[in-house]
Scaffold this active site. Structure first.
Site, PDB file in Angstrom:
ATOM      1  N   ASN A 165      25.269  13.234  21.162  1.00  0.00           N
ATOM      2  CA  ASN A 165      24.254  12.180  21.061  1.00  0.00           C
ATOM      3  C   ASN A 165      23.159  12.497  20.044  1.00  0.00           C
ATOM      4  O   ASN A 165      22.567  11.585  19.462  1.00  0.00           O
ATOM      5  CB  ASN A 165      23.637  11.891  22.431  1.00  0.00           C
ATOM      6  CG  ASN A 165      22.965  13.086  23.053  1.00  0.00           C
ATOM      7  OD1 ASN A 165      23.441  14.213  22.927  1.00  0.00           O
ATOM      8  ND2 ASN A 165      21.859  12.853  23.725  1.00  0.00           N
ATOM      9  N   GLU A 263      21.496  22.695  29.383  1.00  0.00           N
ATOM     10  CA  GLU A 263      20.749  21.439  29.477  1.00  0.00           C
ATOM     11  C   GLU A 263      21.763  20.361  29.796  1.00  0.00           C
ATOM     12  O   GLU A 263      22.633  20.052  28.988  1.00  0.00           O
ATOM     13  CB  GLU A 263      20.008  21.097  28.184  1.00  0.00           C
ATOM     14  CG  GLU A 263      19.178  19.835  28.331  1.00  0.00           C
ATOM     15  CD  GLU A 263      18.662  19.280  27.009  1.00  0.00           C
ATOM     16  OE1 GLU A 263      18.466  18.055  26.937  1.00  0.00           O
ATOM     17  OE2 GLU A 263      18.470  20.069  26.074  1.00  0.00           O
ATOM     18  N   CYS A 296      19.669  12.114  27.399  1.00  0.00           N
ATOM     19  CA  CYS A 296      19.746  12.773  28.701  1.00  0.00           C
ATOM     20  C   CYS A 296      18.476  12.600  29.518  1.00  0.00           C
ATOM     21  O   CYS A 296      18.528  12.534  30.747  1.00  0.00           O
ATOM     22  CB  CYS A 296      20.077  14.250  28.537  1.00  0.00           C
ATOM     23  SG  CYS A 296      18.910  15.156  27.500  1.00  0.00           S
TER      24      CYS A 296
END
Length: 495
Positions: A165, A263, A296
């Site tokens: 992303n 993450e 996210c």
């Protein structure tokens, strides 16, 4: 598809990109390739060489061979080279922006103005930080009359697996401190957006990064990622991606007792208290459709005081309706396509099941029929049951839900009712409420009356299923180094 200049070069938006691996300071070919498909129009823009265990072994060996010299160069020597890397990135911002926009469908304007300048900043900021903080190892603490010297020693070879992303920015967020600390690196870029990692290898080489210090192995998670995560020659492993994949990686890394930094996903809340600035709350809410919601830390669950929820909802719907969806290569586009057909089908499934569970779509709710392809309309849902899938699972697309609450206690309870804990956003007009509520929100980052403010010296990471560890500032170096305490007796010296 632009015709390749030769079998090793793909020309993407006028930029030549080498589609081979970068290992030990040279380009390495494989006998297999995979198609790199642009989400903009679902065309193949490159056929990228696909690594397997052999190429991974070669990359790790190159990194291990380069480690002693790179570590011995010292903080100042490494920092000087990394600043040249930053300069090289700045000189090629337009090339990087054009390639990444074509590769993963994110907005060209964001790349030009924010993302790619931030990529350069990642190298420069961590070089500066390391030079200021790590070049003075005599950090002393009391020790019953003994001197205790705390030093940060390079750990060795760092494996970094990056997401699609924001592939270059999120990769360099970890590459920067890993290299500044004296480690060598093997990067496995995302197969859905692999190209800017190859351009970064060129920039690294031109900036004088020694051979083997930075390596790139292209390929899929199963064929390239799996042997990298299980490799006995790595000393640290950093991963950004999904919770299920993180579980698989953890099992592989556990065999070699390799420390992990994760993450992962999020289901972050936006909490709007009764005294909030409604203009600001609406602005932040509409911002959640950035990058087609493929972020996210997106505030996917909007929790709004009952006295404001009607006006808030109407204004957010009106604001989102004005967003321009289309080709991300156009400066005026606000919302682009989803990354792949598989991901598009996943997002469609989430929304279809939410509607079947009783939710109502006030906006969107399905594909953008005017554009076709992978374009999914910005979607605002209300009325879903509290335990519905759409309220509990991460939906990595342009989809948000709106709920109301009556009391501050209820808002906090709803905000924390998730197994994730990456971020939370709070909008309030009260300093006292800001302090009180932010302290109760279970998240690695809480933004109060702002959103997406990230300083490279501050810690970033998630609670719960959102990750392991923190990165940024000294927290990055805590992970990418072996911290040593040398204890010196006050006596025993020969004069």
């Amino acid at each position: 598809m632009d015709l390749p200049r030769n079998e090793h070069i793909a020309t993407v938006e006028g930029v030549d990109v080498d589609v081979r691996h970068w290992i030990g300071g040279e380009r390495v070919a494989s006998d297999r390739t995979f198609d790199d498909i642009s989400p903009i129009d679902e065309t193949v823009i490159a056929r990228v060489h696909a690594a397997g265990a052999d190429e991974v072994d070669r990359a790790v060996a190159a990194a291990r061979a380069a480690f002693p010299t790179w570590a011995a160069l010292g903080v100042a020597g490494r920092a000087a080279i990394l600043r040249r890397v930053a300069e090289g990135i700045e000189a090629r911002i337009e090339d990087l922006a054009r390639v990444e926009t074509r590769d993963n469908g994110s907005l060209i304007r964001s790349h030009r103005r924010g993302v790619m300048p931030r990529v350069a900043m990642n190298f420069r900021a961590f070089a500066d930080f390391a030079e200021h903080k790590l070049s003075h190892p005599d950090m002393e603490v009391p020790g019953r009359g003994h001197r205790q010297r705390i030093s940060y020693d390079p750990a060795g070879v760092v494996a970094i697996i990056t997401p699609w992303n924001a592939p270059l920015m999120l990769a360099t967020w970890r590459i920067g401190p890993a290299l500044a600390a004296g480690n060598t690196v093997v990067v496995k870029p995302p197969e859905w957006a692999p190209l800017t990692a190859s351009l970064l290898a060129d920039i690294m080489h031109e900036a004088g990064v020694p051979d083997g210090v930075f390596n790139v192995v292209q390929g899929t998670g199963a064929e390239a990622g799996a042997p990298l995560t299980a490799h006995p020659g790595i000393n640290r492993l950093a991963f950004t991606g999904s919770v299920p994949t993180a579980g698989v990686i953890a099992k592989a890394a556990a065999e070699n007792i390799v420390p992990l930094s994760y993450e992962l996903g999020g289901k972050s809340p936006l909490v709007v208290l009764e005294d909030a600035d409604l203009d600001l709350a609406v602005e932040i809410a509409v911002e959640q459709f950035d990058n087609a919601g493929q972020v996210c830390l997106k505030a996917a669950r909007m929790l709004v005081h009952s006295s404001l929820v009607e006006e808030f909802t109407a204004r957010v719907v009106a604001g989102a309706e004005k967003l321009v969806q289309g080709d991300p290569r156009e400066e005026g586009t606000d919302v682009s396509a989803l990354i792949s057909r598989r991901h598009f089908d996943q997002i469609s499934g989430f929304v279809d099941r939410a509607l079947a569970d009783g939710a109502t779509a006030l906006l969107g709710g399905g594909p953008n029929e005017d554009l076709g392809g992978l374009y999914f309309r910005p979607t605002i849902l209300v009325g879903a049951p509290e335990d519905a899938e759409i309220m509990t699972e991460e939906v990595f697309g342009p989809v948000v839900t709106i709920q109301s609450f009556e009391t501050e206690e209820e808002a906090v309870a709803k905000a924390n009712d998730t197994r994730f804990g990456l971020a939370a956003t709070l909008v309030t007009g009260s300093k006292e409420a800001a302090e009180r509520v932010s302290a109760q929100l279970d998240a690695g980052t809480v933004w109060v009356n702002c959103f997406f403010v990230r300083d490279l010296e501050a810690p970033f990471g998630g609670n719960g299923k959102s990750g392991i560890g923190r990165e940024g500032g000294l927290w990055s170096f805590d992970f990418y180094t072996d911290i040593k305490n040398s204890v010196f007796s006050p006596g025993g010296w020969k004069e």
